[in-house]
Design an enzyme around this catalytic site. Structure first.
Site, short mmCIF file in Angstrom:
data_model
loop_
_atom_site.label_atom_id
_atom_site.label_comp_id
_atom_site.label_asym_id
_atom_site.label_seq_id
_atom_site.Cartn_x
_atom_site.Cartn_y
_atom_site.Cartn_z
N TYR A 78 30.72 49.89 25.11
CA TYR A 78 31.96 49.16 24.83
C TYR A 78 32.55 49.65 23.51
O TYR A 78 31.98 49.43 22.44
CB TYR A 78 31.72 47.65 24.75
N PHE A 223 32.16 39.69 35.79
CA PHE A 223 33.41 39.33 36.46
C PHE A 223 33.17 38.13 37.38
O PHE A 223 33.46 38.19 38.58
CB PHE A 223 33.99 40.51 37.26
N PRO A 224 32.62 37.04 36.85
CA PRO A 224 32.22 35.91 37.71
C PRO A 224 33.39 35.08 38.25
O PRO A 224 33.20 34.33 39.21
CB PRO A 224 31.34 35.06 36.80
N GLY A 228 43.28 35.41 41.65
CA GLY A 228 44.26 35.95 42.56
C GLY A 228 44.52 35.00 43.72
O GLY A 228 44.54 33.78 43.57
N GLY A 229 44.67 35.56 44.92
CA GLY A 229 44.94 34.77 46.10
C GLY A 229 43.82 33.83 46.45
O GLY A 229 44.01 32.83 47.16
N LEU A 233 47.82 28.49 45.24
CA LEU A 233 48.24 27.22 45.81
C LEU A 233 47.81 27.14 47.28
O LEU A 233 48.11 28.01 48.07
CB LEU A 233 49.76 27.09 45.69
#
Length: 298
Positions: A78, A223-224, A228-229, A233
Site C-alpha cells: 500500500y 471489500f466486505p 450498488g444495485g 431502493l
C-alpha cells in the site's frame, strides 16, 4: 440456495484469532488511506501514494481505535510502504489496544501493477522492512499477500515460519487462497487467518468460509460491503435494512457477522461517519428469516 448457518439469533462481538488474540469482529482496512481526491476509487484505486490529507488519515485511524477497532490491516504494497508508516505514526506504541496485520509478497513496479513474488528471501526482507516501518519488534499477523506459483507453498510459508521462530511474527495468514492451498500451507505451519474477497455480492469463497470455521481460523473478508444495485431502493438489502432500522451497509456487515462466527470483516473508509456506521453493525441483531432472505439473493 446458499447453505449457511442461521442457528444463533445473536453473534459474538469478538473472535480469538490464533487462539490467543481476541479481536473485535469489525476491524479496519487501511487500503483506502492512500492517494489524492482526484485519483479513482474502488477496485481501480491505485493505492500508490500517501494520503493527500495525512492529518485526516491519522485522525481517522485514532478514531477507529476509540470506537473499538483493535485489528488494523495494512500491507507493504500500500503506497510502497507508506501505509505501514501511516499506521505507526497514528497508533504507535500499540500496547494491548490494537493488533496490526500486514502483508508481504507483492511487487508494485507501477501504479497499475500488483505482481506476486514469493521468493523466501524476499518475503523475509519485506517483513524486516515492515517491522521497521511499523516501529515494532513483532508483527501480530503477517499474511502472504498472494501465493506465487513460481515457488512451492511450503517454501513461501516456511519463510514466515522462520520469522515466527525468530519472534518477529506472532501469527501467519494467507490471502486469496482456496481450501486446497490453505490445507497445503497448513502442512508447513498453523494458519491463524485467511483474507479473501467475500461479501453478499461476491461469494465464490463459501467453501473457504466453512472450512476455516471448522478449523478455528479467522476469515477476514476484504471489500466486505458490496453496495450498488444490491442495496438500492427496493433491493433485498435495502428492505432488510429498513426492517432493522439500520443502513444497508450495516445490514450487509451484520449478515457477514451472522454468516459464521469466525468472520472478521475489515471494511475501509476515509469517512468518520462511515467508520461509526460500520462499527454500529456489531449491535445489529438479524433474524434467521432476514439472514436467509439475503443469503438467497446470490
Amino acid at each position: 440456495m446458499t447453505n449457511t448457518n442461521t442457528n444463533s439469533k445473536t453473534t459474538s462481538s469478538t473472535f480469538n484469532l490464533g487462539g490467543d488474540l481476541p479481536v473485535s469482529r469489525i476491524g479496519y482496512g487501511t487500503m483506502r488511506l492512500a492517494d489524492g481526491p482526484d485519483d479513482p476509487g474502488g477496485a481501480s484505486a491505485p493505492i500508490w501514494t500517501p494520503p493527500a490529507d495525512r492529518a485526516a488519515a491519522i485522525a481517522l485511524l485514532r478514531e477507529a481505535v476509540e470506537l473499538g477497532v483493535n485489528l488494523v490491516d495494512t500491507a507493504d504494497a500500500y503506497a510502497l510502504g507508506a501505509g505501514e508508516e501511516l499506521v505507526a505514526e497514528a497508533l504507535h506504541p500499540y500496547g494491548d489496544a490494537v493488533a496490526v496485520s500486514t502483508k508481504v509478497g507483492v511487487l508494485r513496479p507501477s501504479p497499475t501493477e500488483w505482481v506476486p513474488l514469493g521468493h523466501p528471501s524476499y518475503l523475509r526482507q519485506q517483513a524486516e522492512l515492515s517491522l521497521r516501518r511499523l516501529r515494532t519488534d513483532r508483527i501480530d499477523l503477517l499474511h502472504l499477500h498472494r501465493l506465487d506459483p513460481a515457488y512451492p507453498i511450503a517454501d513461501q510459508v516456511g519463510a514466515l515460519v522462520q520469522l515466527q521462530q525468530e519472534g518477529k511474527v506472532r501469527h501467519i495468514g494467507l490471502s486469496e487462497v482456496t481450501v486446497e492451498q490453505l490445507e497445503e500451507a497448513r502442512r508447513t505451519a498453523p494458519i491463524a487467518a485467511v483474507q479473501n474477497l467475500y461479501n453478499l455480492a461476491a461469494r465464490d469463497h463459501e467453501d473457504v468460509v466453512d472450512h476455516t470455521a471448522a478449523h478455528g481460523i479467522a476469515f477476514l473478508p476484504f471489500f466486505p460491503v458490496a453496495m450498488g444495485g444490491h442495496a438500492g431502493l427496493g433491493s433485498p438489502v435495502g428492505a432488510v435494512a429498513a426492517e432493522l432500522g439500520v443502513t444497508p451497509a450495516q445490514a450487509a456487515l451484520a449478515w457477514l457477522l451472522r454468516r459464521s462466527p469466525n468472520l472478521v470483516p475489515i471494511p475501509g473508509t476515509g469517512s468518520t461517519a462511515h467508520l461509526a456506521e460500520n462499527m454500529g453493525a456489531l449491535g445489529v441483531e438479524m433474524s434467521a428469516d432476514q439472514f436467509q432472505r439475503l443469503a438467497d439473493t446470490a
